[in-house]
Design an enzyme around this catalytic site. Structure first.
Site, PDB file in Angstrom:
ATOM      1  N   HIS A 238       0.826  -1.217   0.000  1.00  0.00           N
ATOM      2  CA  HIS A 238       0.000   0.000   0.000  1.00  0.00           C
ATOM      3  C   HIS A 238       0.860   1.268   0.000  1.00  0.00           C
ATOM      4  O   HIS A 238       0.714   2.138  -0.849  1.00  0.00           O
ATOM      5  CB  HIS A 238      -0.905   0.011   1.238  1.00  0.00           C
TER       6      HIS A 238
HETATM    7  C1  BDR Z   1      -2.606   1.028   5.338  1.00  0.00           C
HETATM    8  O1  BDR Z   1      -2.829   0.563   6.659  1.00  0.00           O
HETATM    9  C2  BDR Z   1      -1.636   0.116   7.237  1.00  0.00           C
HETATM   10  O2  BDR Z   1      -1.829  -1.121   7.830  1.00  0.00           O
HETATM   11  C3  BDR Z   1      -0.601   0.091   6.141  1.00  0.00           C
HETATM   12  O3  BDR Z   1       0.670   0.435   6.649  1.00  0.00           O
HETATM   13  C4  BDR Z   1      -1.108   1.095   5.151  1.00  0.00           C
HETATM   14  O4  BDR Z   1      -0.651   2.387   5.471  1.00  0.00           O
HETATM   15  C5  BDR Z   1      -3.330   0.107   4.380  1.00  0.00           C
HETATM   16  O5  BDR Z   1      -4.688   0.084   4.660  1.00  0.00           O
END
Ligand code: BDR
Ligand code: CA
Length: 309
Positions: A238
């Site tokens: 992500h």
């Molecule tokens: C986001 O949530 C966190 O768990 C990850 O680091 C990312 O920033 C994804 O939904």
């Protein structure tokens, strides 16, 4: 090419670690400050992890701790994805000490000293530090050339059916950021789900890089449980999408939208309401990234990680 002065707010976090290393390995960016928020795990660990990630890269970038909870509402970690230590159980060498003070004060000082529209601000965690900054001194938005956020989802969330993790963890702060007037780019789950890291990418990284950062990145990738939403084929990168947008925007398509937060107490709380078709007749306040070239993304990501010490 003049590197973009960049500040990164993060909550490391396995995918934050990869994103930070991508930023440090990228000549397009001049990372001047890393601020830290509680998120994937508690602030004590996200700060320790950010210091260690910076330390392993060898970059002399100050790291400053910030908010350990949301402005309002509940706060939930994601240790079930990132492990109890936030880095999938990997223990990195202790990094340099945190710089004194609070993230919001370090952000304020950096932006007060900056030229108008000169700083790129990247948010990879709950938006609390950024919301505190922009609520307490809204004029600082004029110092930002762009805000790039990994947050939100047009389609389904990953914490609730409506809400993505970062948005869910501080929707009020995110609402402040979306309304600040600086150009915002949103890397939501809709595009980050396309950055699916599979065993072949992990093998490619191991083959490409022998440095401590590349080896740690491969170990982190190995540690993350495969995503149910991706039928167990891999897990999503992500946060690296937000950095990659700044490094290689040609890998993405997107469009201008109006984006607002659902701040209600019901099942929609934390949803980013993204108006792709101008139905609300609200002015555009964000660029919504829609598609990603995954092969180009992983090719460049792996080459960059392999450059690091
Ligand atoms: C986001 O949530 C966190 O768990 C990850 O680091 C990312 O920033 C994804 O939904
Ligand atoms: Ca994150």
């Amino acid at each position: 090419m003049t590197p973009r002065p960049t500040i990164i707010d993060c909550d490391p976090g396995t995918d934050d670690a990869i994103a930070l290393w991508l930023a440090f390995a990228s000549p397009e960016l001049d990372v001047r400050l890393v601020t830290v928020v509680g998120g994937n795990v508690g602030l004590d660990r996200t700060l320790t992890n950010a210091r260690a990630i910076v330390g392993l890269s060898g970059k002399p970038v100050p790291v400053v701790g910030g908010a350990d909870r949301a402005l309002l509402g509940p706060f939930a970690d994601a240790a079930y994805v990132h492990g109890d230590n936030g880095l999938g159980g990997l223990e990195l060498p202790e990094g340099p000490p945190a710089a004194p003070g609070l993230a919001v004060d370090a952000l304020r000082a950096a932006l007060r000293a900056a030229e108008p529209a000169s700083v790129t601000l990247v948010g990879l965690g709950p938006a609390t530090n950024l919301g505190l900054l922009l609520a307490s001194e809204p004029a600082l938005a004029a110092k930002l050339s762009e805000i790039v956020l990994m947050t939100g989802a047009l389609a389904e969330g990953n914490v609730t059916p409506s809400a993505e993790f970062n948005a869910w963890n501080d929707p009020e702060a995110l609402s402040i950021v979306l309304g600040c007037g600086a150009p915002v780019t949103l890397a939501t789950l809709d595009v980050t789900n396309q950055a699916l890291c599979t065993p072949s990418h992990i093998a490619a990284l191991r083959a490409a890089g022998q440095g401590a950062c590349a080896r740690a990145a491969a170990a982190i990738w190995d540690s993350v449980p495969p995503s149910r939403r991706a039928d167990g084929l891999g897990h999503e990168q992500h946060d690296a999408c937000a950095i990659m947008w700044l490094v290689a925007p040609q890998l993405f398509t997107g469009r201008a939208v109006h984006a607002a937060m659902d701040l209600g107490p019901g099942p929609g709380r934390g949803r980013t309401v993204i108006d792709r078709w101008g139905r609300t007749r609200q002015p555009h306040n964000a660029r919504f990234l829609e598609t990603l070239d995954p092969a180009g993304f992983f090719d460049l990501l792996i080459r960059r990680l392999a450059r690091l010490p």
